[in-house]
Write a protein that holds these residues in place. Sequence first.
Motif, PDB file in Angstrom:
ATOM      1  N   VAL A  68       0.835  -1.207   0.000  1.00 20.63           N
ATOM      2  CA  VAL A  68       0.000   0.000   0.000  1.00 20.63           C
ATOM      3  C   VAL A  68       0.869   1.255   0.000  1.00 20.63           C
ATOM      4  CG1 VAL A  68      -1.617   1.360   1.387  1.00 20.63           C
ATOM      5  CG2 VAL A  68      -2.015  -1.087   1.039  1.00 20.63           C
ATOM      6  N   ALA A  69       1.884   1.281   0.839  1.00 22.48           N
ATOM      7  CA  ALA A  69       2.752   2.459   0.925  1.00 22.48           C
ATOM      8  C   ALA A  69       3.504   2.678  -0.380  1.00 22.48           C
ATOM      9  CB  ALA A  69       3.736   2.297   2.082  1.00 22.48           C
ATOM     10  N   LEU A  70       4.017   1.601  -0.980  1.00 23.33           N
ATOM     11  CA  LEU A  70       4.755   1.728  -2.236  1.00 23.33           C
ATOM     12  C   LEU A  70       3.850   2.225  -3.350  1.00 23.33           C
ATOM     13  CD1 LEU A  70       7.309   1.321  -3.936  1.00 23.33           C
ATOM     14  CD2 LEU A  70       6.655  -1.090  -4.197  1.00 23.33           C
ATOM     15  N   ALA A  71       2.686   1.619  -3.476  1.00 25.08           N
ATOM     16  CA  ALA A  71       1.754   2.030  -4.539  1.00 25.08           C
ATOM     17  C   ALA A  71       1.344   3.486  -4.354  1.00 25.08           C
ATOM     18  CB  ALA A  71       0.533   1.121  -4.542  1.00 25.08           C
ATOM     19  N   PHE A  88      -8.667 -18.622   2.257  1.00 21.56           N
ATOM     20  CA  PHE A  88      -7.948 -17.511   2.895  1.00 21.56           C
ATOM     21  C   PHE A  88      -8.394 -16.147   2.373  1.00 21.56           C
ATOM     22  CE2 PHE A  88      -5.417 -19.075  -0.713  1.00 21.56           C
ATOM     23  CZ  PHE A  88      -5.282 -17.923  -1.475  1.00 21.56           C
ATOM     24  N   THR A  89      -9.392 -16.123   1.504  1.00 18.97           N
ATOM     25  CA  THR A  89      -9.800 -14.864   0.882  1.00 18.97           C
ATOM     26  C   THR A  89     -10.189 -13.813   1.918  1.00 18.97           C
ATOM     27  OG1 THR A  89     -10.520 -15.923  -1.180  1.00 18.97           O
ATOM     28  CG2 THR A  89     -11.466 -13.768  -0.653  1.00 18.97           C
ATOM     29  N   HIS A  90     -11.082 -14.158   2.837  1.00 17.90           N
ATOM     30  CA  HIS A  90     -11.531 -13.182   3.824  1.00 17.90           C
ATOM     31  C   HIS A  90     -10.377 -12.687   4.688  1.00 17.90           C
ATOM     32  CE1 HIS A  90     -15.655 -14.351   2.792  1.00 17.90           C
ATOM     33  NE2 HIS A  90     -16.065 -13.303   3.492  1.00 17.90           N
ATOM     34  N   THR A  91      -9.481 -13.591   5.047  1.00 16.42           N
ATOM     35  CA  THR A  91      -8.356 -13.201   5.906  1.00 16.42           C
ATOM     36  C   THR A  91      -7.444 -12.215   5.201  1.00 16.42           C
ATOM     37  OG1 THR A  91      -8.389 -15.312   7.078  1.00 16.42           O
ATOM     38  CG2 THR A  91      -6.338 -14.047   7.143  1.00 16.42           C
ATOM     39  N   GLN A  92      -7.056 -12.534   3.965  1.00 15.97           N
ATOM     40  CA  GLN A  92      -6.126 -11.660   3.262  1.00 15.97           C
ATOM     41  C   GLN A  92      -6.771 -10.336   2.862  1.00 15.97           C
ATOM     42  OE1 GLN A  92      -2.964 -11.746   2.881  1.00 15.97           O
ATOM     43  NE2 GLN A  92      -2.557 -13.779   3.704  1.00 15.97           N
ATOM     44  N   VAL A  93      -8.012 -10.356   2.443  1.00 17.08           N
ATOM     45  CA  VAL A  93      -8.701  -9.092   2.129  1.00 17.08           C
ATOM     46  C   VAL A  93      -8.810  -8.249   3.395  1.00 17.08           C
ATOM     47  CG1 VAL A  93     -10.873  -8.053   1.363  1.00 17.08           C
ATOM     48  CG2 VAL A  93      -9.938 -10.022   0.141  1.00 17.08           C
ATOM     49  N   GLY A  94      -9.103  -8.904   4.515  1.00 16.96           N
ATOM     50  CA  GLY A  94      -9.167  -8.177   5.787  1.00 16.96           C
ATOM     51  C   GLY A  94      -7.849  -7.522   6.142  1.00 16.96           C
ATOM     52  N   LEU A  95      -6.744  -8.238   5.894  1.00 17.54           N
ATOM     53  CA  LEU A  95      -5.428  -7.652   6.160  1.00 17.54           C
ATOM     54  C   LEU A  95      -5.160  -6.456   5.244  1.00 17.54           C
ATOM     55  CD1 LEU A  95      -3.180 -10.835   6.628  1.00 17.54           C
ATOM     56  CD2 LEU A  95      -3.920  -9.223   8.389  1.00 17.54           C
ATOM     57  N   ALA A  96      -5.603  -6.552   3.997  1.00 12.62           N
ATOM     58  CA  ALA A  96      -5.405  -5.442   3.064  1.00 12.62           C
ATOM     59  C   ALA A  96      -6.128  -4.191   3.546  1.00 12.62           C
ATOM     60  CB  ALA A  96      -5.892  -5.840   1.671  1.00 12.62           C
TER      61      ALA A  96
END
Length: 503
Positions: A68-71, A88-96
Amino acid sequence: MHCRAFSLFRAAVFVASLALARALPLGSAGARNDSDGMPKLVVAHHIVGLTGGGGSGDFTLDTWKNDVALASSKGIDGFALNVGADDFTHTQVGLAYQAAEGLDNGFKLFLSLDMGAIGARMNCNSPDTAAYLRNLTNAFSGRRNQLKVDGKALVSTFAGESCTFGEQDVYTGWRVQFAQHPDIAGKIRFMPAFFIDPQDFRNFDGVMDGDFNFNGAWRTDLTTASASSFLGNTSDLDHLTAQQQGVLSNMLGSFQIDQEHIEQLAFVANSSHTYMTSVAPWFFTHFGPDTYNKNFIYDCDDHLYVRRWETLIANRDKVDIVQLLTWNDFGESHYIGPIQGNLPPGSEAWTTGFDHQGFLEATQHFAEWFKSGKEPKVAHDQVLMWARPHPTHAHATNDPLPPPTNYELTQDQLWAVVFATGPGKITLATGDNATEQFAVDAGVNKVNMSLTLGGYMHGRLERDGETVIDLKPSEYTFDPTPTAYNFNVFVALGTASHASESL
């Protein structure tokens, strides 16, 4: 992990629908609604399927924060999160979302429902699949860093044009089971990337608030087989005339396909007619039938990334959002972010040592230009160079697969772009006896020259008799006898150590 299972299919559909669209009269574009006043945005397509699954490349919160910071630092306003039906979709989207909220820099996120990946795990003709899409949408649409257009959460797709969700047809399925379903009706701005004839858009009344032209980044209708029809019945793609080369360059930089999408989107009733299109630096994939079974390229020569940006900037009054393809699709070689995550098995053969972040660096200039409508001054001199690692017609000595379909379109050229703070000259060299020199002006300069067998890439920028940048990556050689076919590009970037005094 979501490699594009529909890639060959979408290309075939696109070519067929393009022919039909050209044969039928185009209606006049109607007035565009709410999106007329929205700010221009630039987002990047981020494949969540490569961020989890229990592999060594699983993303953590810090990984997402770094992305996120780089983009954000390169002028990108958000990520389109390509999601499937992985556990793992919900977990990774949540982390994003957590990462974006934690950095609190205004970076936004939205879901891009990968119906190719979802359809591989679930039946997209079942209402249960639509329920999954609604639940996933509702889980994140209220988050603080959700990208919203006119107060509604933006949701997009990759494909989905064949999903009925148990209804009588595709149009009814997406309307009844998704866009107008009581669970999410009135909460979202739905902009799918359906690979259909644009003349069919009008049948998605109550569904399409806008359109995402995923294939806008490339001319997928330009193939080895079709090239002669564009170039005057020539079969010799290795010795094009200057006129034929100009035809190709103009074609790759054309806004024609976008215009057809925009004109047909105007016929969709009850729509905001928001238009999102795409830009990409490259495309090459080389998977065998034992994996994803796709082995082809799109023509990305003639400085495609820069030309495409220039075209979108020239037509920015018609485009609301530009989506970069992609941040991390390593399987198709159009990544601009760091090489990390759980790569599609086999893709390391053409991505290892082929970092593309030079394209990301160049993105900032064009993203700011697109959003503001005013070309920014170049703050630092930069030289960006890229080239393929072996000749077009090289024979790979140890590759079970043939060269990719349409490989004949590629040119054995060193491509370079100079971002100059002022006038100067750039000297390109691809061998000890292969050198060309070009004058450059302040701003963006596109130059190229032929590659040399067994040679290298070297760019030297000079101004007032002094060398500003001397870029010669030792890792690159134009290898005439590769062991495997690799039509990806090696990218090199050189930046001057001092800022422009004119700023």
